[in-house]
Design an enzyme around this catalytic site. Structure first.
Site, PDB file in Angstrom:
ATOM      1  CG  HIS A 137     -22.865 -14.000  24.744  1.00 48.60           C
ATOM      2  ND1 HIS A 137     -23.958 -13.158  24.738  1.00 48.60           N
ATOM      3  CD2 HIS A 137     -22.767 -14.487  25.995  1.00 48.60           C
ATOM      4  CE1 HIS A 137     -24.508 -13.168  25.942  1.00 48.60           C
ATOM      5  NE2 HIS A 137     -23.810 -13.958  26.720  1.00 48.60           N
ATOM      6  CG  ASP A 156     -16.677  -9.185  32.767  1.00 51.40           C
ATOM      7  OD1 ASP A 156     -16.798  -9.178  31.528  1.00 51.40           O
ATOM      8  OD2 ASP A 156     -17.576  -9.542  33.545  1.00 51.40           O
ATOM      9  CD  GLU A 208     -22.103  -6.283  29.829  1.00 52.79           C
ATOM     10  OE1 GLU A 208     -22.886  -6.798  29.030  1.00 52.79           O
ATOM     11  OE2 GLU A 208     -21.394  -6.952  30.621  1.00 52.79           O
TER      12      GLU A 208
HETATM   13  O1  F6P Z   1     -18.858 -11.962  33.256  1.00 52.06           O
HETATM   14  C1  F6P Z   1     -18.663 -12.202  31.907  1.00 52.06           C
HETATM   15  C2  F6P Z   1     -19.829 -11.718  31.125  1.00 52.06           C
HETATM   16  O2  F6P Z   1     -19.550 -11.985  29.770  1.00 52.06           O
HETATM   17  C3  F6P Z   1     -20.198 -10.257  31.334  1.00 52.06           C
HETATM   18  O3  F6P Z   1     -19.343  -9.412  30.651  1.00 52.06           O
HETATM   19  C4  F6P Z   1     -21.635 -10.255  30.862  1.00 52.06           C
HETATM   20  O4  F6P Z   1     -22.385  -9.229  31.449  1.00 52.06           O
HETATM   21  C5  F6P Z   1     -22.129 -11.578  31.321  1.00 52.06           C
HETATM   22  O5  F6P Z   1     -21.022 -12.422  31.439  1.00 52.06           O
HETATM   23  C6  F6P Z   1     -23.128 -12.224  30.393  1.00 52.06           C
HETATM   24  O6  F6P Z   1     -23.575 -13.392  30.983  1.00 52.06           O
HETATM   25  P1  F6P Z   1     -24.438 -14.531  30.271  1.00 52.06           P
HETATM   26  O7  F6P Z   1     -23.466 -15.477  29.649  1.00 52.06           O
HETATM   27  O8  F6P Z   1     -25.154 -15.168  31.400  1.00 52.06           O
HETATM   28  O9  F6P Z   1     -25.286 -13.875  29.251  1.00 52.06           O
END
Ligand code: F6P
Length: 344
Positions: free
Chosen positions: A274, A129, A224
């Site tokens: 992801h 981020d 997002e």
């Molecule tokens: O903080 C990193 C991040 O990839 C964000 O961009 C995203 O909203 C969040 O983590 C997603 O988290 P998780 O791995 O818990 O789905």
């Protein structure tokens, strides 16, 4: 000073964590310091899951994504006797302190552990981020930008073939760094970020104007966490994850639907998700992680606890954990204005 250092990676993973772990271990080893790796972030500290790290056990890691230590979003302040259990872990392994590789959440906990409990911690900022304060870059961001830019490039050709609007949703949570960088690098026609609430009618007008001058396809990159201007559009409340944080993701579908309604142009959605957190780190992320890991080991051996490695002017300098976690680092208005020059 020769010392005994514990290492952990906390929060969401990202490319470059292994490179940072390797660098800490190598630099410490050169000065005869000893390193221990805790498994799964704070969870491993609280539950005593730990192993000694050596130059041999951290070979071959530089180019590998993920984290050899594993990670979790466990917050010691939300666990029973969390602080005491951290103290116990330090005592049992006779550790002088911890190097904590984390994002905003992990580093904020680290700041309080240092300021309120005097638990010796050095931070290393990592998150795709790029929203940690005090540092120009966090480990993982540039690799995520590469992945997202590649997605924009791929969408470009198919958008053009079909005369479609392609909406690409990227991560970033409260900040629009990935959207802004990948959107600029890929030549997006609109970029929607949390820092600048958007007007979906204006986006529709942009795309129609483009069509009017013969550009029958468009690319829209949406973060997002992007937010509409108040009263212009409704967004569904996101569900919560197991740690009570909003689970973001899906705004791209709403944006595509609203664009279709306003313009009549067919729209398709890609949610990159992801994928942005995976893969091999870019050369720049490997170098950044290496610079930060080496410096963090040196700070620990110098006893400069309560600091975080920050990237500024191509070098790594220590800043206080307080400065790093005071505010989230958002996309500055002048950078976004450059991106906006190319909208529509
Ligand atoms: O903080 C990193 C991040 O990839 C964000 O961009 C995203 O909203 C969040 O983590 C997603 O988290 P998780 O791995 O818990 O789905």
């Amino acid at each position: 000073m020769v010392c005994r250092i514990g290492i952990l990676t906390g929060g969401g993973d990202c490319p470059g964590l292994n490179a940072a772990i390797r660098a800490i271990v190598r630099r410490a080893d050169r000065s005869h310091s000893i390193t221990y790796g805790f498994k799964s972030g704070w969870k491993g500290v609280l539950e005593g899951q730990v192993e000694q790290l050596t130059v041999a056990s951290t070979r071959g890691l530089l180019h590998r994504g993920g984290t050899m230590l594993g990670t979790s979003r466990v917050d010691p302040y939300r666990e029973p006797d969390g602080v005491e259990r951290i103290r116990d872990a330090l005592e049992v392994h006779r550790l002088d302190g911890l190097i904590v590789i984390g994002g905003e959440g992990t580093l904020s906990a680290s700041r309080h552990l240092w300021e309120d409990e005097e638990i010796p911690i050095i931070g290393i900022p990592k998150t795709i981020d790029n929203d940690v304060g005090g540092t120009d870059l966090t480990i993982g961001f540039l690799t995520a930008v590469r992945t997202a830019t590649e997605a924009v490039d791929r969408l470009h050709s198919t958008a053009e073939s079909h005369n479609r609007v392609m909406v690409l949703e990227v991560m970033g949570r409260h900040a629009g760094w990935i959207a802004t960088y990948a959107g600029m690098a890929g030549g997006a026609d609109a970029i929607l970020v949390p820092e600048v609430p958007f007007d979906i009618d204006a986006v529709g007008r942009h795309l129609k104007h483009r069509a009017g001058v013969g550009r029958d396809f468009s690319i829209v990159v949406v973060a997002e966490g992007a937010l509409p201007q108040p009263g212009t559009m409704e967004l569904a409340e996101p569900p919560k994850d197991e740690f009570g944080r909003p689970r973001l993701g899906g705004i791209g579908h709403t944006i595509a639907h609203e664009i279709e309604t306003r313009t009549g142009f067919p729209a398709r959605v890609t949610i990159l998700g992801h994928v942005q957190r995976g893969g091999s780190p870019t050369p720049m992320d490997r170098v950044l992680a290496t610079q930060m890991g080496v410096r963090a080991a040196e700070l620990a051996m110098d006893g400069a606890w309560g600091t975080m490695t920050a990237y500024r002017n191509f070098g790594v300098v220590p800043v206080s954990l307080a400065e790093a976690t005071e505010h989230l680092k958002m996309v500055p208005a002048d950078l976004f204005a450059v991106a906006e020059t190319f909208f529509g």
